[in-house]
Design a protein around this motif. Structure first.
Motif, short mmCIF file in Angstrom:
data_model
loop_
_atom_site.label_atom_id
_atom_site.label_comp_id
_atom_site.label_asym_id
_atom_site.label_seq_id
_atom_site.Cartn_x
_atom_site.Cartn_y
_atom_site.Cartn_z
N CYS A 156 15.59 47.23 -40.66
CA CYS A 156 15.27 46.61 -41.67
C CYS A 156 13.32 45.96 -41.98
N ILE A 157 13.03 46.18 -43.22
CA ILE A 157 11.94 45.83 -43.60
C ILE A 157 11.96 45.22 -44.46
N ASP A 158 12.32 43.66 -44.38
CA ASP A 158 11.86 42.82 -45.16
C ASP A 158 11.20 42.97 -46.12
N CYS A 159 11.18 42.72 -47.76
CA CYS A 159 10.35 42.44 -48.53
C CYS A 159 10.25 41.38 -49.33
N SER A 160 11.06 41.13 -48.95
CA SER A 160 11.24 39.70 -49.67
C SER A 160 10.65 38.38 -49.71
N GLY A 161 10.40 37.98 -48.49
CA GLY A 161 9.48 36.70 -48.11
C GLY A 161 10.21 36.05 -47.27
N ALA A 162 11.65 36.46 -47.39
CA ALA A 162 12.36 35.60 -46.60
C ALA A 162 12.11 35.34 -44.89
N GLY A 163 12.10 36.79 -44.25
CA GLY A 163 11.62 37.20 -43.22
C GLY A 163 10.20 35.79 -42.57
N GLY A 164 9.83 35.62 -43.13
CA GLY A 164 7.75 35.00 -42.93
C GLY A 164 8.24 33.36 -42.94
N ALA A 165 9.61 32.87 -42.70
CA ALA A 165 10.37 32.01 -42.62
C ALA A 165 10.81 32.02 -40.97
N ARG A 166 10.83 33.35 -40.64
CA ARG A 166 11.69 33.21 -38.94
C ARG A 166 10.04 33.50 -37.77
N LEU A 193 6.15 46.66 -34.09
CA LEU A 193 7.08 47.55 -35.17
C LEU A 193 8.47 47.98 -34.37
N ALA A 194 8.81 47.83 -32.97
CA ALA A 194 10.40 48.73 -32.76
C ALA A 194 11.57 47.02 -32.59
N SER A 195 10.61 45.92 -33.25
CA SER A 195 11.53 45.00 -33.65
C SER A 195 12.60 45.48 -34.60
N PRO A 196 13.88 45.19 -34.35
CA PRO A 196 15.71 45.33 -34.92
C PRO A 196 14.57 44.84 -36.96
N VAL A 197 13.94 43.85 -37.41
CA VAL A 197 13.24 43.19 -38.56
C VAL A 197 12.09 43.21 -38.37
N ILE A 198 11.19 43.19 -39.21
CA ILE A 198 9.85 43.10 -39.27
C ILE A 198 9.66 42.43 -41.05
N SER A 199 8.95 41.52 -41.41
CA SER A 199 8.58 41.20 -42.31
C SER A 199 7.26 41.79 -43.09
#
Length: 329
Positions: free
Chosen positions: A92-102, A119-125
């Motif tokens: 998942c590539i998070d473009c919402s801005g929510a991932g930055g808080a984690r 880059l290999a992380s399951p989610v990047i933001s």
């Protein structure tokens, strides 16, 4: 070697960012076997254009069987889809801005050589657009002069609230010209047409609005050690984002030297007119445009500059570039 064709979903596909991201996927010939446009029930009946075809919107999907998900929803809707992606074991590539808080989710700029591990992380933001642009400035100057302190005034357009914000500004502008009452439905808590306010929403913890807090948080992660004060205004424009920046450097740099460093750095470009770039100049550009670079007479080793960017374009282009880097790792 032929790139593997991927099954890709765009969540929030009918929003301003979602549509721009889909355009970027097509423009960059991203290797897609199947594109799944996902949106809320408000978008039932809408289609998304993809390579000459009209794809119907999907409102429910487990994400199982997909290879990659781009998350383009508002921040409040993001956690549910982040959990779904992790459950389905889909990148998942998070473009919402929510991932930055984690802190456990890497916050990446493709122009700053992200590591293979990140880059290999399951989610990047992706960072907030203003934080992304400011961090690029700091990074470009680091080799010649360390930025010690930064003060930025961010001018946010109606598009920062998505399609609903653009529609609200248009409807309010028409109503004022027609001497009618403004529309009741709006994502804003105040009128925006022909006005500028010193905030973009309710003031929260730390005397910051939500957009200020996100920019401060993401900038701190991208440029640790740089003291920063950031204020965000709402301005009556339909799109674009402008940032007036004051820098305090460890050593003095002439404006010409600053311009040269920024023009040569990835993701920033000096706009060659004395007046500097307007928000309209930045429309459709994937770089942060730089202008009005000058010395700050009130600070030792101080410098002033102006940034103009298209936040939707820069986020979409960065997301697709991260996906390309992730696939090439």
């Amino acid at each position: 070697m032929t790139a593997k064709l991927l099954r890709v979903a765009v969540v929030g596909a009918t929003g301003t960012l979602g549509r721009e991201l889909i355009d970027q996927l097509a423009e960059r010939h991203f290797p897609i076997q199947e594109l799944v446009p996902i949106a809320s029930e408000r978008s039932v009946g809408e289609d998304v254009e993809w390579l000459g075809h009209e794809l119907p919107i999907v409102t429910e999907h487990t994400l199982a069987g997909l290879d990659l998900v781009f998350l383009c929803t508002p921040p409040a809707a993001a956690p549910e889809w982040l959990r779904a992606a992790l459950t389905a074991r889909v990148a998942c590539i998070d473009c919402s801005g929510a991932g930055g808080a984690r802190e456990e989710i890497p916050l990446l700029d493709p122009e700053r050589a992200p590591s293979a591990a990140a880059l290999a992380s399951p989610v990047i933001s992706l960072p907030a657009p203003a934080a992304l642009a400011l961090a690029r400035v700091v990074s470009a100057l680091r080799g010649s002069a360390v930025v010690q302190r930064l003060v930025a005034t961010v001018c946010e357009s109606a598009s920062s609230a998505g399609r609903a914000g653009i529609d609200a500004l248009q409807a309010e502008t028409i109503a004022l010209f027609a001497q009618q009452d403004p529309p009741e439905e709006s994502p804003f808590t105040h009128g925006v047409a022909f006005d500028t306010l010193p905030s973009t929403g309710p003031i929260g913890v730390g005397d910051l609005t939500a957009s200020e807090a996100a920019t401060v948080r993401d900038f701190a992660r991208l440029a640790p050690g740089v003291r920063a004060a950031i204020t965000a205004l709402r301005v009556p424009t339909f799109s674009g984002l402008g940032v007036q920046v004051a820098l305090e450097l460890e050593t003095a740099l002439a404006p010409e030297a600053i311009e040269k460093l920024l023009d040569e750095a990835p993701g920033t470009r000096v706009f060659g007119t004395p007046a500097g770039p307007s928000l309209r100049d930045a429309a459709g550009d994937g770089d942060a445009l730089i202008g009005r670079v000058r010395l700050d007479p009130t600070r030792v080793n101080g410098a002033l500059l102006w940034l103009a960017l298209d936040p939707v374009r820069i986020t979409a282009a960065s997301a697709v570039r991260l996906a390309e880097l992730r696939g090439a790792r």
